[in-house]
Design a protein around this motif. Structure first.
Motif, PDB file in Angstrom:
ATOM      1  N   GLY A  83      -5.981  -4.605  -8.917  1.00 44.08           N
ATOM      2  CA  GLY A  83      -6.536  -5.932  -9.160  1.00 44.08           C
ATOM      3  C   GLY A  83      -5.568  -7.078  -8.942  1.00 44.08           C
ATOM      4  N   PRO A  84      -4.352  -7.040  -9.529  1.00 50.49           N
ATOM      5  CA  PRO A  84      -3.401  -8.150  -9.326  1.00 50.49           C
ATOM      6  C   PRO A  84      -3.040  -8.367  -7.860  1.00 50.49           C
ATOM      7  N   LEU A  91       0.702 -10.995  -1.509  1.00 50.71           N
ATOM      8  CA  LEU A  91       1.750 -10.169  -2.091  1.00 50.71           C
ATOM      9  C   LEU A  91       1.941  -8.850  -1.349  1.00 50.71           C
ATOM     10  N   PHE A  92       0.999  -8.499  -0.469  1.00 49.52           N
ATOM     11  CA  PHE A  92       1.187  -7.321   0.382  1.00 49.52           C
ATOM     12  C   PHE A  92       2.493  -7.421   1.166  1.00 49.52           C
ATOM     13  N   GLY A 304      10.082 -10.568  -5.081  1.00 50.03           N
ATOM     14  CA  GLY A 304      10.268  -9.758  -3.884  1.00 50.03           C
ATOM     15  C   GLY A 304      10.866  -8.405  -4.202  1.00 50.03           C
ATOM     16  N   ALA A 305      11.742  -8.364  -5.203  1.00 51.19           N
ATOM     17  CA  ALA A 305      12.365  -7.098  -5.595  1.00 51.19           C
ATOM     18  C   ALA A 305      11.356  -6.148  -6.217  1.00 51.19           C
ATOM     19  N   ALA A 306      10.266  -6.693  -6.770  1.00 50.77           N
ATOM     20  CA  ALA A 306       9.238  -5.858  -7.390  1.00 50.77           C
ATOM     21  C   ALA A 306       8.385  -5.146  -6.355  1.00 50.77           C
ATOM     22  N   GLY A 307       8.662  -5.357  -5.057  1.00 46.46           N
ATOM     23  CA  GLY A 307       7.891  -4.725  -4.002  1.00 46.46           C
ATOM     24  C   GLY A 307       8.212  -3.255  -3.785  1.00 46.46           C
ATOM     25  N   ALA A 338       3.054  -7.611  -6.508  1.00 47.47           N
ATOM     26  CA  ALA A 338       4.050  -7.140  -5.535  1.00 47.47           C
ATOM     27  C   ALA A 338       4.400  -5.680  -5.788  1.00 47.47           C
ATOM     28  N   ASN A 339       4.492  -5.297  -7.065  1.00 50.84           N
ATOM     29  CA  ASN A 339       4.846  -3.933  -7.445  1.00 50.84           C
ATOM     30  C   ASN A 339       3.781  -2.934  -6.987  1.00 50.84           C
ATOM     31  N   VAL A 340       2.513  -3.303  -7.171  1.00 47.61           N
ATOM     32  CA  VAL A 340       1.416  -2.440  -6.730  1.00 47.61           C
ATOM     33  C   VAL A 340       1.397  -2.319  -5.202  1.00 47.61           C
ATOM     34  N   SER A 341       1.693  -3.435  -4.519  1.00 49.20           N
ATOM     35  CA  SER A 341       1.746  -3.371  -3.051  1.00 49.20           C
ATOM     36  C   SER A 341       2.852  -2.427  -2.602  1.00 49.20           C
ATOM     37  N   GLY A 342       3.921  -2.335  -3.395  1.00 46.20           N
ATOM     38  CA  GLY A 342       5.004  -1.414  -3.076  1.00 46.20           C
ATOM     39  C   GLY A 342       4.580   0.039  -3.130  1.00 46.20           C
TER      40      GLY A 342
END
Length: 361
Positions: A83-84, A91-92, A304-307, A338-342
């Motif tokens: 969702g986020p 954020l992808f 960006g680091a959360a990717g 960003a984390n979920v996109s990672g």
């Protein structure tokens, strides 16, 4: 190896570093290094020697079919809320940028003399995704699966230690204090259901080798979001995930036999894995700083680091750092997106590496 096994158990119990994986791996490291260990082979009167339980699990569940790490992705997908990310599709980009360290370390490992298949497997440690690291190393027939698994899960557990160091290397206090407004909208159920289907199709067309990775992750997410399979979704994120995690941890210990594990290359792999992890974090931050050159409303480059794939640890670390710099700065939703996109980017990167390496091996 007994000392290594005990160390992993201590880290799991006292420090609570990825205990679900490090504790089985630590105990397994002791089991497979006992003299004439029955978990590796069994000598039956009149029947000769047969494979032991850990050797059988390793052969059937990882070497022959890669079943264990792939099945784990169903549970991971069932636990993941996209969702986020769907509320803020831009954020992808951060998930893609934060895979930078993988390819830097692959090149570095080749220059240090590692065969290409091993160099590619070592680089994937930077994805901060244990199952992907194990799967890639097995598909590419790396000789260092045990060391790669230990490094991958160790650095996943050390996100709160490593990432603040990496972020501060390339940001200023002023940049870490940047505020962001959350502009995400409510994501409809139809979009949540369509997302895993479309991602699987698009990924399959672009990088067919990653279909198994992405497909199982997205299948688990589809079970979660469809709304008619709640009991299966609950089973996938609890019973299935716990069972596969337990078996995967002790099975990977097969490759931690002393004659394979105790070598200078193991220490070098740990160092290269750390470098991949740091460069991934830095890559995401630098990409955010590059975007800020063209944006009126600036992005806090820490997101960006959360990717990377370590969800939700990385997004929590970024939020904690933001609060430390400014006690009223909330960027958790952006960091979570960003984390979920990672998570998606890491499995796609694993598939791309497999696809690229298959052309040269």
């Amino acid at each position: 190896m007994y000392a290594v096994g005990i160390l992993l158990i201590v880290l799991a119990v006292r420090k609570q570093y990825e205990p679900a994986l490090l504790l089985p791996m630590g105990f397994g490291a002791i089991l497979v290094n006992l003299p004439y260990s029955g978990v590796l082979n069994q000598i039956v009167q009149g029947a000769g020697e047969t494979g032991g339980i850990i050797e059988w699990l390793y052969t059937t569940g990882i070497t022959a079919s890669e079943a264990l790490p792939l099945l784990l992705f169903i549970g991971i997908g069932a636990m993941t809320d996209f969702g986020p990310l769907l509320a803020q599709p831009q954020l992808f980009l951060f998930g893609a940028a934060a895979q930078f360290g993988i390819f830097v370390v692959i090149i570095g490992a080749v220059l240090l003399g590692f065969p290409l298949r091993d160099a590619a497997s070592i680089g994937i440690i930077g994805a901060a995704d244990g199952p992907t690291s194990i799967l890639v190393s097995q598909v590419l027939h790396s000789s260092y699966t045990g060391a790669i698994a230990v490094a991958a899960y160790s650095y996943m557990a050390l996100v709160p230690v490593v990432q603040p160091f990496a972020i501060k290397l390339v940001t200023t206090k002023k940049e870490r204090r940047i505020r962001m407004e959350y502009t995400g909208k409510e994501v409809s159920k139809s979009v949540r259901i369509a997302f895993p289907v479309l991602v699987t199709i698009i990924t399959g067309l672009i990088a067919p080798a990653s279909v198994a990775l992405v497909g199982f992750l997205m299948f688990g997410n589809l079970i979660r979001e469809c709304g008619v399979l709640d009991s299966l979704a609950e089973t996938a994120r609890t019973a299935l995930t716990n069972l596969i995690t337990l078996l995967l941890g002790i099975t990977v210990s097969f490759s931690m036999q002393a004659d394979r594990f105790v070598a200078p290359d193991t220490l070098l792999i740990m160092i290269l894995g750390l470098a991949a992890f740091v460069f991934d974090s830095i890559g995401g931050v630098l990409f955010a700083k590059f975007m800020n050159l063209f944006l009126r409303k600036k992005i806090n480059p820490m997101i960006g680091a959360a990717g990377i794939s370590a969800f939700p640890m990385s997004s929590r670390v970024v939020q904690k750092m933001a609060l430390k710099e400014d006690s009223s700065n909330i960027i958790l939703m952006q960091a979570a997106g960003a984390n979920v996109s990672g998570q998606i980017a890491s499995v796609v990167a694993g598939g791309l590496v497999i696809n690229l390496m298959s052309q040269y091996l």
